[in-house]
Scaffold this motif. Structure first.
Motif, mmCIF file in Angstrom:
data_model
loop_
_atom_site.group_PDB
_atom_site.id
_atom_site.type_symbol
_atom_site.label_atom_id
_atom_site.label_comp_id
_atom_site.label_asym_id
_atom_site.label_seq_id
_atom_site.Cartn_x
_atom_site.Cartn_y
_atom_site.Cartn_z
ATOM 1 N N PRO A 277 0.821 -1.383 0.408
ATOM 2 C CA PRO A 277 0.298 -0.299 -0.188
ATOM 3 C C PRO A 277 0.652 1.210 -0.047
ATOM 4 C CG PRO A 277 -0.492 -1.717 1.670
ATOM 5 C CD PRO A 277 0.523 -1.829 1.442
ATOM 6 N N LYS A 314 -5.266 0.529 -2.447
ATOM 7 C CA LYS A 314 -4.547 0.378 -1.997
ATOM 8 C C LYS A 314 -3.079 1.452 -1.751
ATOM 9 C CE LYS A 314 -1.711 -3.307 -2.104
ATOM 10 N NZ LYS A 314 -1.280 -4.903 -2.452
ATOM 11 N N GLN A 316 -1.937 2.730 -4.109
ATOM 12 C CA GLN A 316 -0.115 2.985 -5.197
ATOM 13 C C GLN A 316 -0.735 4.203 -6.213
ATOM 14 O OE1 GLN A 316 -1.112 -0.924 -6.281
ATOM 15 N NE2 GLN A 316 0.228 -1.530 -4.937
#
Length: 379
Positions: A277, A314, A316
């Motif tokens: 994450p 997450k 990202q």
């Protein structure tokens, strides 16, 4: 002059064609001493682009300047030069910002130009005895005095070494972090090698070909054989369930599983699982807006099913696009010159230009041991 010409899917031949020449005052003419076959050449070779027959291929080029235009100031006859695969003008808005892979001048109507490549302008490639280089003062990297002795190392500066480095840059890699690279082809191995040079604590390379996995070890990485199980789970297992800090996608739109089933979104969706994450992923594998050989109607127009909810949840980041080679090639050349980098460890074959058709077939067939092919037109 002799040159390698694309004739159609799975068909290339060495032909006599008109000599390349200086056409504008800012051009130079280069006698090609080393030109490499790139994995992205294979997309065109296989008919997975709209490349027209008659195109001279080759965008990874190194050679000796044999003629200069009247408007060239810096580059001299006799200079040994590396030529970035992406051609820039040096003065447009994108070039001034360092985004030379997205030049607004050299290919009107789109951003970016390259030698011998589909959709990247009218420029002939360098898998030939001679190559015209436009805007030469900007595009030529004049190599150090050991250029001939370390030719195979410097030959990696036109594309795969900077592109591998760019993957780690897009991923935001910092020293001490872990990196997972999907794809053990030349660019993927160079991404792993770059991560090691930049001080990664752990580097993993996901592939399934034994020769590529051995090269990953030579680069200082841990090989992950995706034919032996879910690669994302293997990464999680080796990082205490946390995932790698950074990920590099070095496969592109012809990704396929161990059973040979093609899935263009496979590697990205796996990276979303394998990277922690708030980690970041750099994507340098080739993805195009059109693919006439794709398996689905969406994929033919560059649309792929991505697990966007996973990567959003997450937190990202994703960085995309081809490498702006000039941002890296001078510094990487110094690493080679000072003995800090030797990217030629990836080279498996050095062949004459006349052997290029056979080399394309063998490289495309992924024959064991065919990891990086260099052609020597001046030999």
């Amino acid at each position: 002059m002799k040159a390698l010409v694309y004739e159609g899917p799975k068909s290339v031949s060495v032909k006599n064609v008109p000599d390349a020449m200086v056409e504008k005052p800012t051009d130079v003419l280069v006698r090609i001493t080393t030109t490499n076959i790139c994995g992205s050449d294979l997309h065109m070779y296989e008919g997975r682009t709209g490349l027209e027959a008659g195109k001279i291929l080759g965008h990874e080029n190194t050679g000796e300047v044999v003629e200069v235009g009247s408007g060239v100031d810096r580059v001299k006859v006799g200079d040994q030069v590396s030529l970035p695969f992406n051609i820039g003008c040096g003065f447009c808005e994108n070039c001034e910002r360092g985004n030379t892979g997205f030049c607004l001048t050299v290919n009107p109507g789109t951003a970016g130009g390259a030698y011998g490549f589909y959709g990247m302008g009218p420029y002939a490639g360098g898998q030939a005895e001679l190559l015209r280089v436009p805007y030469a003062d900007f595009n030529c990297l004049v190599l150090p005095e050991d250029a001939r002795d370390k030719q195979n190392d410097y030959a990696m500066l036109s594309d795969i070494f900077p592109t591998g480095w760019h993957a780690t840059e897009l991923a935001g890699m910092r020293p001490g972090e872990s990196v997972v690279v999907y794809g053990g082809g030349p660019v993927g191995i160079m991404a792993a090698y770059s991560a090691v040079i930049r001080g990664a604590s752990q580097v993993f390379v996901v592939d399934r070909h034994p020769d590529r996995l051995k090269l990953a070890e030579r680069a200082g990485a841990t090989p992950i054989d995706d034919s032996q199980g879910d690669p994302a789970q293997q990464i999680l297992d080796q990082t205490d369930g946390r995932g790698a800090d950074r990920g590099c996608e070095c496969v592109g739109y012809q990704a396929h599983d161990a059973q040979g089933n093609e899935d263009p979104s496979m590697t990205l969706n796996s990276l979303f699982q394998a990277v922690r994450p708030t980690g970041k992923i750099g994507v340098v594998g080739l993805f195009l807006p059109d693919d006439p050989g794709a398996k689905t109607e969406d994929a033919k127009t560059g649309r792929y099913p991505l697990d966007y909810g996973t990567t959003w949840f997450k937190g990202q980041g994703i960085g995309n696009g081809q490498a702006n080679v000039k941002n890296y090639n001078r510094q990487l050349a110094q690493l080679i010159h000072q003995g800090k980098a030797k990217p030629s460890f990836i080279v498996s074959h050095e062949l004459s230009l006349d052997q290029a058709p056979e080399a394309y077939q063998n490289f495309d067939d992924r024959l064991e041991g065919w990891t990086k092919v260099l052609l020597k037109p001046a030999a």
